[in-house]
Design a protein around this motif. Structure first.
Motif, short mmCIF file in Angstrom:
data_model
loop_
_atom_site.label_atom_id
_atom_site.label_comp_id
_atom_site.label_asym_id
_atom_site.label_seq_id
_atom_site.Cartn_x
_atom_site.Cartn_y
_atom_site.Cartn_z
N GLY A 8 0.83 -1.21 0.00
CA GLY A 8 0.00 0.00 0.00
C GLY A 8 0.85 1.24 0.00
N ARG A 9 1.92 1.21 0.77
CA ARG A 9 2.79 2.38 0.84
C ARG A 9 3.49 2.63 -0.49
NH1 ARG A 9 6.00 3.53 6.28
NH2 ARG A 9 3.91 3.07 6.99
N TYR A 10 4.01 1.56 -1.09
CA TYR A 10 4.66 1.72 -2.40
C TYR A 10 3.65 2.24 -3.44
CZ TYR A 10 9.22 -0.51 -1.46
OH TYR A 10 10.49 -0.79 -1.02
N GLU A 11 2.42 1.73 -3.38
CA GLU A 11 1.42 2.19 -4.37
C GLU A 11 1.17 3.69 -4.23
OE1 GLU A 11 -1.71 -0.62 -3.63
OE2 GLU A 11 -0.78 -2.11 -4.96
N ARG A 12 1.07 4.16 -2.98
CA ARG A 12 0.83 5.60 -2.76
C ARG A 12 2.06 6.43 -3.19
NH1 ARG A 12 -1.57 3.35 1.68
NH2 ARG A 12 0.19 3.76 3.05
N ILE A 13 3.24 5.88 -2.95
CA ILE A 13 4.47 6.59 -3.34
C ILE A 13 4.55 6.72 -4.86
CG2 ILE A 13 7.00 6.29 -3.49
CD1 ILE A 13 6.87 5.23 -0.60
N ILE A 14 4.16 5.67 -5.56
CA ILE A 14 4.22 5.73 -7.03
C ILE A 14 3.26 6.81 -7.55
CG2 ILE A 14 3.65 4.44 -9.16
CD1 ILE A 14 4.98 2.00 -7.83
N LEU A 15 2.07 6.89 -6.97
CA LEU A 15 1.12 7.95 -7.39
C LEU A 15 1.72 9.33 -7.13
CD1 LEU A 15 -2.31 6.52 -6.15
CD2 LEU A 15 -1.40 6.59 -8.48
N GLN A 16 2.33 9.47 -5.97
CA GLN A 16 2.94 10.76 -5.61
C GLN A 16 4.08 11.10 -6.57
OE1 GLN A 16 4.64 10.81 -1.68
NE2 GLN A 16 5.15 12.98 -1.79
N LEU A 17 4.92 10.10 -6.86
CA LEU A 17 6.06 10.35 -7.75
C LEU A 17 5.60 10.66 -9.17
CD1 LEU A 17 8.63 7.66 -6.53
CD2 LEU A 17 8.95 10.15 -6.48
N GLU A 19 3.12 12.28 -10.05
CA GLU A 19 2.74 13.72 -10.04
C GLU A 19 3.98 14.59 -10.02
OE1 GLU A 19 -1.59 14.34 -9.15
OE2 GLU A 19 -0.06 15.85 -8.78
N LEU A 20 4.89 14.22 -9.10
CA LEU A 20 6.08 15.05 -8.88
C LEU A 20 7.00 15.07 -10.10
CD1 LEU A 20 7.05 14.03 -5.23
CD2 LEU A 20 6.44 16.33 -5.99
N ALA A 29 17.43 15.24 -11.68
CA ALA A 29 16.36 15.82 -10.85
C ALA A 29 15.39 14.74 -10.42
CB ALA A 29 15.64 16.90 -11.65
N ARG A 30 15.10 13.83 -11.33
CA ARG A 30 14.17 12.76 -10.99
C ARG A 30 14.77 11.78 -9.98
NH1 ARG A 30 11.09 11.17 -16.55
NH2 ARG A 30 9.70 12.96 -16.60
N ALA A 147 11.86 2.67 -10.67
CA ALA A 147 13.04 2.91 -11.51
C ALA A 147 12.64 3.31 -12.94
CB ALA A 147 13.93 1.67 -11.53
N THR A 148 11.47 2.85 -13.41
CA THR A 148 11.04 3.21 -14.76
C THR A 148 10.64 4.69 -14.85
OG1 THR A 148 8.68 2.69 -14.46
CG2 THR A 148 10.11 0.88 -15.18
N LEU A 149 10.41 5.31 -13.70
CA LEU A 149 9.98 6.73 -13.72
C LEU A 149 11.13 7.68 -14.05
CD1 LEU A 149 7.68 6.71 -10.54
CD2 LEU A 149 7.01 6.41 -12.93
N VAL A 150 12.37 7.22 -13.88
CA VAL A 150 13.53 8.11 -14.10
C VAL A 150 13.56 8.60 -15.56
CG1 VAL A 150 16.05 8.27 -14.11
CG2 VAL A 150 14.90 7.03 -12.26
N TYR A 151 13.31 7.70 -16.49
CA TYR A 151 13.41 8.07 -17.91
C TYR A 151 12.04 8.10 -18.60
CZ TYR A 151 18.45 7.87 -17.54
OH TYR A 151 19.75 8.12 -17.18
N ARG A 152 10.99 8.09 -17.81
CA ARG A 152 9.64 8.10 -18.40
C ARG A 152 9.39 9.40 -19.17
NH1 ARG A 152 3.99 8.65 -15.37
NH2 ARG A 152 5.07 10.55 -14.73
N GLU A 153 8.61 9.31 -20.24
CA GLU A 153 8.28 10.50 -21.01
C GLU A 153 7.40 11.42 -20.15
OE1 GLU A 153 7.31 10.84 -25.70
OE2 GLU A 153 7.46 8.86 -24.78
N VAL A 154 7.62 12.73 -20.23
CA VAL A 154 6.80 13.67 -19.41
C VAL A 154 5.38 13.67 -19.93
CG1 VAL A 154 6.60 16.01 -18.51
CG2 VAL A 154 8.83 15.12 -19.14
#
Ligand code: SME
Length: 154
Positions: A8-17, A19-20, A29-30, A147-154
């Protein structure tokens, strides 16, 4: 930490990230944002950050926690992740051949690969804990997603 709670915590963190990480596609920066968010959300994270692949060495990137080795070469958990191109979960770092101890307080560790959009291996995301056996499949599944969020397309 109990699996359902961790999940649950990881799921909420992913949603937050998600957005961020819309402000810039800059990977540093990411990485900095991911390390900051993760390290403040999990009590069992002692050190959390990135190592970037530079030839046959790894050079430290953004991180949170005690001062860490700037250059990793030869062996260790992070380089094993790179060489085997897969996540590595280490229950007891003292039993991992070649483990590099940047801080003697670390006892368990997880390292996951970070790929760019062309699926080139660019870096690793490394987390250390002072407790033995802190990391399991739940951590590797969610840290691989993060880790996939580092290079994800904006
Ligand atoms: N233990 C790692 C080195 C990096 S630190 O944990 C921050 C390794 O063996 O590659």
């Amino acid at each position: 930490m109990e699996t359902a709670k961790k999940q649950g915590r990881y799921e909420r963190i992913i949603l937050q990230l998600e957005e961020l990480l819309t402000k810039t596609s800059d990977p540093v920066a990411r990485m900095a944002t991911i390390a900051a968010v993760l390290s403040h959300k999990f009590d069992y994270y002692f050190w959390c950050g990135f190592y970037r692949i530079m030839g046959d060495q790894l050079i430290v990137g953004p991180y949170q926690g005690p001062v860490a080795c700037q250059v990793l070469k030869g062996g260790g958990v992070c380089l094993t992740c790179v060489r085997e191109n897969r996540s590595i979960v280490v229950e007891d770092v003292h039993k991992f051949p070649g483990h590099i101890a940047c801080d003697s307080r670390s006892n368990s560790e997880i390292v996951v690969p970070v790929y760019d959009r062309d699926r080139r291996l660019m870096a690793v995301l490394d987390v250390d804990s002072t407790a033995l056996g802190s990391f399991d499949d739940t951590d590797s599944i969610f840290l691989e997603k993060i880790a996939t969020l580092v290079y994800r397309e904006v």
